[in-house]
Design a protein around this motif. Structure first.
Motif, short mmCIF file in Angstrom:
data_model
loop_
_atom_site.label_atom_id
_atom_site.label_comp_id
_atom_site.label_asym_id
_atom_site.label_seq_id
_atom_site.Cartn_x
_atom_site.Cartn_y
_atom_site.Cartn_z
N GLU A 1 -8.98 5.43 -36.52
CA GLU A 1 -8.89 4.32 -37.38
C GLU A 1 -7.68 3.49 -37.30
O GLU A 1 -7.74 2.43 -37.07
CB GLU A 1 -8.66 4.76 -38.76
N ILE A 2 -6.41 4.23 -36.79
CA ILE A 2 -5.13 3.37 -36.50
C ILE A 2 -5.60 2.70 -35.31
O ILE A 2 -5.04 1.67 -35.26
CB ILE A 2 -4.17 4.68 -36.41
N ARG A 3 -6.22 3.35 -34.29
CA ARG A 3 -6.55 2.73 -33.01
C ARG A 3 -7.28 1.28 -33.40
O ARG A 3 -7.14 0.42 -32.57
CB ARG A 3 -7.13 3.45 -31.96
N HIS A 4 -8.09 1.37 -34.12
CA HIS A 4 -9.04 0.21 -34.58
C HIS A 4 -8.22 -0.98 -35.30
O HIS A 4 -8.54 -2.21 -35.33
CB HIS A 4 -10.31 0.65 -35.44
N LEU A 5 -7.26 -0.55 -35.99
CA LEU A 5 -6.42 -1.60 -36.77
C LEU A 5 -5.36 -2.05 -35.76
O LEU A 5 -4.73 -3.19 -36.33
CB LEU A 5 -5.84 -0.73 -37.61
N GLY A 6 -5.01 -1.44 -34.75
CA GLY A 6 -3.59 -1.92 -34.10
C GLY A 6 -3.21 -0.86 -33.05
O GLY A 6 -3.79 -0.03 -32.64
N THR A 7 -2.31 -1.06 -32.53
CA THR A 7 -1.49 -0.43 -31.63
C THR A 7 -0.22 0.37 -31.86
O THR A 7 0.76 1.05 -31.12
CB THR A 7 -1.01 -1.16 -30.52
N THR A 8 -0.09 1.03 -33.35
CA THR A 8 1.07 1.71 -33.67
C THR A 8 0.96 3.05 -32.90
O THR A 8 0.14 3.88 -32.73
CB THR A 8 0.64 1.96 -35.21
N PRO A 9 2.25 3.45 -32.00
CA PRO A 9 2.40 4.55 -31.39
C PRO A 9 2.04 5.90 -32.37
O PRO A 9 2.34 5.92 -33.62
CB PRO A 9 3.61 4.84 -30.89
N VAL A 10 1.20 6.63 -31.97
CA VAL A 10 0.84 8.03 -32.55
C VAL A 10 1.14 9.21 -31.78
O VAL A 10 0.72 9.33 -30.35
CB VAL A 10 -0.63 7.98 -33.00
N ILE A 11 1.80 10.08 -32.15
CA ILE A 11 2.19 11.61 -31.42
C ILE A 11 1.29 12.68 -32.35
O ILE A 11 1.64 12.71 -33.48
CB ILE A 11 3.69 11.91 -31.53
N MET A 12 0.33 13.26 -31.58
CA MET A 12 -0.26 14.23 -32.24
C MET A 12 0.27 15.68 -32.36
O MET A 12 1.42 15.83 -31.54
CB MET A 12 -1.75 14.51 -31.33
N LEU A 13 0.37 16.09 -33.61
CA LEU A 13 1.10 17.41 -33.97
C LEU A 13 0.12 18.48 -34.39
O LEU A 13 -0.46 18.26 -35.25
CB LEU A 13 2.27 17.14 -34.99
N THR A 14 -0.10 19.67 -33.69
CA THR A 14 -1.25 20.60 -33.94
C THR A 14 -0.95 21.97 -33.22
O THR A 14 0.09 22.11 -32.60
CB THR A 14 -2.46 19.99 -33.34
N ALA A 15 -1.58 22.95 -33.95
CA ALA A 15 -1.59 24.11 -33.44
C ALA A 15 -2.63 24.40 -32.49
O ALA A 15 -2.52 25.31 -31.46
CB ALA A 15 -1.76 25.20 -34.57
#
Length: 242
Positions: free
Chosen positions: A77-91
């Protein structure tokens, strides 16, 4: 206490931490504050999307296993809205999970357990790449070479012979150009560009070729030739070389 702002372009950037484990949030908030970064917290995916829309953070630190709406859906959804950088944090540490995150458009991927100092350093690295020389008022302007992309006002300009000229682009062409301006020498696969830049109704990777061709013609009309560069069998990047 948050340290006073410094001269760095990433100083006082706003980080949205989307994580449902309060202990992790507390640790991250402390380390990010030491780096001069401000934080806001969402405990589920739905709230993360609400805060992203209302606060327009400079970067989202996003856990995959979120209540209500999972991290993959939030990222999409964030990518459909724009280009805000995203770092995934997961186990999750399977290669397929990393590839999925990068395919949807994640800028980086951090596996738990992690060193919070490393997380802070990687956030700053992404911010330095995405906010070159920008202060709090203009961090939504992307610049690379002759290109100036204003994400807030949805305007694309190119500088030719010391004059800025506006580009008349469709939404898809604008999204493609903005995506590549963020990382001019990175090769984006057709699948990635399809997922992050094209409307949901478009499902064929070859559709990307058509949009790139139209974008290239419009750039040639204003005097910019040879971009984007096609990488045979892979995808596209903005340009080659330095």
């Amino acid at each position: 206490m948050t340290p006073p702002p410094d001269a760095s372009p990433v100083s006082q950037a706003l980080i949205l931490i989307a994580e449902d484990e309060p202990e992790i949030v507390d640790i991250l908030a402390v380390y990010l504050a030491r780096s001069g970064l401000r934080t806001v917290h969402a405990t589920d995916g739905r709230r993360a999307l609400e805060l992203h829309r209302s606060l327009r953070p400079d970067l989202v630190l996003l856990d995959v296993n979120m209540p209500h709406v999972d991290g993959w859906q939030v990222l999409s959804e964030i990518r459909h809205l724009g280009t805000t950088p995203v770092i995934m944090l997961t186990a999750l540490d399977q290669d397929i999970d990393k590839l999925m995150g990068l395919r949807i458009g994640a800028d980086d991927y951090i596996v738990k357990p992690f060193n919070p100092a490393e997380v802070a350093a990687r956030i700053q690295a992404v911010l330095r790449r995405t906010l070159p020389g920008a202060g709090r008022g203009n961090q939504h302007v992307l610049q690379a070479g002759p290109f100036h992309i204003d994400l807030d006002n949805h305007e694309a300009m190119v500088e030719v012979d010391h004059h800025r000229r506006p580009l008349s682009l469709t939404l898809t062409e604008f999204n493609l150009l903005a995506q590549m301006v963020r990382a001019p020498k990175r090769v984006f696969s057709r699948a990635e560009l399809l997922t992050t830049c094209l409307p949901e109704g478009d499902a064929l990777e070859r559709t990307v070729d058509s949009h790139i061709s139209k974008l290239r013609r419009k750039l040639e009309e204003v005097g910019v030739s040879g971009v984007p560069v096609g990488i045979r069998g892979v995808g596209y990047k903005l340009w080659s070389g330095e």
